[in-house]
Design a protein around this motif. Structure first.
Motif, mmCIF file in Angstrom:
data_model
loop_
_atom_site.group_PDB
_atom_site.id
_atom_site.type_symbol
_atom_site.label_atom_id
_atom_site.label_comp_id
_atom_site.label_asym_id
_atom_site.label_seq_id
_atom_site.Cartn_x
_atom_site.Cartn_y
_atom_site.Cartn_z
ATOM 1 N N GLU A 1 0.868 -1.175 0.000
ATOM 2 C CA GLU A 1 0.000 0.000 0.000
ATOM 3 C C GLU A 1 0.904 1.223 0.000
ATOM 4 O O GLU A 1 1.586 1.501 0.975
ATOM 5 C CB GLU A 1 -0.919 -0.012 1.226
ATOM 6 C CG GLU A 1 -1.963 -1.116 1.200
ATOM 7 C CD GLU A 1 -2.972 -0.977 2.329
ATOM 8 O OE1 GLU A 1 -2.974 0.089 2.995
ATOM 9 O OE2 GLU A 1 -3.750 -1.921 2.536
ATOM 10 N N GLN B 1 -0.040 8.367 -1.120
ATOM 11 C CA GLN B 1 -0.357 9.175 -2.296
ATOM 12 C C GLN B 1 0.839 9.992 -2.785
ATOM 13 O O GLN B 1 1.044 10.164 -3.997
ATOM 14 C CB GLN B 1 -1.519 10.115 -1.984
ATOM 15 C CG GLN B 1 -2.127 10.771 -3.208
ATOM 16 C CD GLN B 1 -2.770 9.758 -4.144
ATOM 17 O OE1 GLN B 1 -3.497 8.877 -3.699
ATOM 18 N NE2 GLN B 1 -2.522 9.888 -5.439
ATOM 19 N N GLU C 1 3.017 7.624 -4.713
ATOM 20 C CA GLU C 1 2.364 7.289 -5.977
ATOM 21 C C GLU C 1 2.538 8.435 -6.976
ATOM 22 O O GLU C 1 2.834 8.211 -8.158
ATOM 23 C CB GLU C 1 0.870 7.024 -5.755
ATOM 24 C CG GLU C 1 0.541 5.779 -4.953
ATOM 25 C CD GLU C 1 0.465 4.535 -5.823
ATOM 26 O OE1 GLU C 1 1.006 4.541 -6.939
ATOM 27 O OE2 GLU C 1 -0.140 3.548 -5.357
ATOM 28 N N ASN C 2 2.382 9.660 -6.509
ATOM 29 C CA ASN C 2 2.537 10.812 -7.394
ATOM 30 C C ASN C 2 3.973 10.933 -7.895
ATOM 31 O O ASN C 2 4.213 11.303 -9.055
ATOM 32 C CB ASN C 2 2.130 12.096 -6.673
ATOM 33 C CG ASN C 2 0.630 12.191 -6.447
ATOM 34 O OD1 ASN C 2 -0.152 11.527 -7.130
ATOM 35 N ND2 ASN C 2 0.221 13.006 -5.490
ATOM 36 N N TRP D 1 4.429 8.367 -10.586
ATOM 37 C CA TRP D 1 3.738 8.771 -11.804
ATOM 38 C C TRP D 1 4.517 9.869 -12.542
ATOM 39 O O TRP D 1 4.612 9.866 -13.767
ATOM 40 C CB TRP D 1 2.330 9.252 -11.495
ATOM 41 C CG TRP D 1 1.632 9.760 -12.718
ATOM 42 C CD1 TRP D 1 1.331 11.051 -13.038
ATOM 43 C CD2 TRP D 1 1.177 8.962 -13.827
ATOM 44 N NE1 TRP D 1 0.720 11.117 -14.256
ATOM 45 C CE2 TRP D 1 0.605 9.845 -14.766
ATOM 46 C CE3 TRP D 1 1.184 7.590 -14.111
ATOM 47 C CZ2 TRP D 1 0.059 9.407 -15.966
ATOM 48 C CZ3 TRP D 1 0.641 7.150 -15.311
ATOM 49 C CH2 TRP D 1 0.090 8.055 -16.221
ATOM 50 N N ARG E 1 -3.436 6.053 -15.413
ATOM 51 C CA ARG E 1 -3.653 5.995 -13.976
ATOM 52 C C ARG E 1 -5.134 5.790 -13.687
ATOM 53 O O ARG E 1 -5.995 6.129 -14.507
ATOM 54 C CB ARG E 1 -3.215 7.335 -13.383
ATOM 55 C CG ARG E 1 -2.355 7.218 -12.179
ATOM 56 C CD ARG E 1 -1.952 8.587 -11.669
ATOM 57 N NE ARG E 1 -1.933 8.573 -10.224
ATOM 58 C CZ ARG E 1 -1.447 9.538 -9.472
ATOM 59 N NH1 ARG E 1 -0.949 10.616 -10.047
ATOM 60 N NH2 ARG E 1 -1.460 9.422 -8.167
ATOM 61 N N SER E 2 -5.431 5.256 -12.529
ATOM 62 C CA SER E 2 -6.835 5.012 -12.188
ATOM 63 C C SER E 2 -7.656 6.293 -12.114
ATOM 64 O O SER E 2 -8.874 6.267 -12.265
ATOM 65 C CB SER E 2 -6.917 4.259 -10.856
ATOM 66 O OG SER E 2 -6.289 2.997 -10.972
ATOM 67 N N ASN E 3 -6.978 7.437 -11.903
ATOM 68 C CA ASN E 3 -7.690 8.716 -11.855
ATOM 69 C C ASN E 3 -7.884 9.323 -13.245
ATOM 70 O O ASN E 3 -8.406 10.423 -13.379
ATOM 71 C CB ASN E 3 -6.981 9.699 -10.941
ATOM 72 C CG ASN E 3 -5.604 10.113 -11.459
ATOM 73 O OD1 ASN E 3 -5.214 9.766 -12.583
ATOM 74 N ND2 ASN E 3 -4.867 10.855 -10.654
ATOM 75 N N THR F 1 -4.129 0.095 -17.395
ATOM 76 C CA THR F 1 -4.673 0.921 -16.324
ATOM 77 C C THR F 1 -4.353 0.315 -14.965
ATOM 78 O O THR F 1 -4.563 -0.882 -14.736
ATOM 79 C CB THR F 1 -6.203 1.070 -16.460
ATOM 80 O OG1 THR F 1 -6.505 1.610 -17.751
ATOM 81 C CG2 THR F 1 -6.744 1.991 -15.380
ATOM 82 N N GLU G 1 -2.698 1.732 -10.686
ATOM 83 C CA GLU G 1 -2.047 2.784 -9.910
ATOM 84 C C GLU G 1 -0.574 2.858 -10.326
ATOM 85 O O GLU G 1 -0.035 1.902 -10.898
ATOM 86 C CB GLU G 1 -2.185 2.507 -8.413
ATOM 87 C CG GLU G 1 -3.617 2.559 -7.893
ATOM 88 C CD GLU G 1 -4.299 3.903 -8.129
ATOM 89 O OE1 GLU G 1 -3.588 4.927 -8.285
ATOM 90 O OE2 GLU G 1 -5.544 3.929 -8.185
#
Length: 212
Positions: A122, A125, A128-129, A132, A154-156, A172, A174
């Protein structure tokens, strides 16, 4: 203040130590000892580490890596944990962050995901950013060997084009999973694939990423 690269370095060292020198990894043909030797060589012998990208240096790289692999495993772990030698450019925090955040994340997952019944980490954020951001900047390099058009999503909804062409496969997930996919660990990444079935199968016949 701890950085992403420092955190991933310490996690990688811990995982390698716990697994022991003869455990499998996702790197084809490499046990944990080989992976540890690669990490140490990359930081301490940049004259040889260029073999990852330059074919003329490949034999030298493998020779130097084998020399490090012959060292006591505990010594390799300690060299990873303590970081690069003095005067190394990797000792400069911004460069360390840029060069090692993804490197150590991927190799930590190489150890984790080669073990039975692994589960995804896990990731917070902020991390993760950060992953990305690096994927966006390096997508075209990472996807250059794709035999089909390749889009990372990305999922967003944020997307990065890794390879132009048709047909197109959209991947697709994270950023952590997309990173593993884009760095050639397609079979170990938990992603959703959209596109022609044949195109998806072709995508799994090549090793994506920065290596030769």
């Amino acid at each position: 203040m701890s950085t992403h690269a420092k955190r991933e370095r310490l996690l990688l060292a811990e995982l390698l130590e716990t697994a022991g020198p003869e455990a499998p990894t996702l790197c084809e043909g490499w046990l944990t000892r080989d992976l540890a030797a690669h990490v140490v060589m990359r930081e301490r012998r940049p004259d040889a580490a260029g073999g990852v990208l330059i074919s003329l240096l490949r034999d030298r790289m493998e020779r130097v890596r084998a020399e490090f692999a012959a060292k006591p495993y505990e010594e390799l772990i300690q060299l990873i944990r303590t970081g690069p030698p003095r005067m190394s450019p990797y000792g400069i925090k911004p460069l360390d962050e840029a060069a090692n955040t993804v490197e150590f994340f991927v190799h930590a997952e190489d150890v984790r995901r080669a073990q039975p019944e692994w589960t995804p980490r896990e990731l917070d954020q902020v991390f993760e950013n950060a992953l990305w951001s690096r994927l966006e900047k390096g997508a075209r390099l990472l996807g250059r060997k794709s035999p089909v058009g390749l889009v990372l999503r990305r999922s967003n909804g944020q997307t990065a084009v890794a390879h132009r062409g048709v047909p197109v496969v959209t991947v697709t997930a994270e950023p952590g999973e997309l990173t593993m996919f884009a760095f050639g660990r397609q079979d170990a990444a938990r992603v959703d694939l959209e596109g022609d079935k044949d195109a998806i199968e072709r995508l799994h016949t090549v090793r994506l990423g920065v290596g030769m």
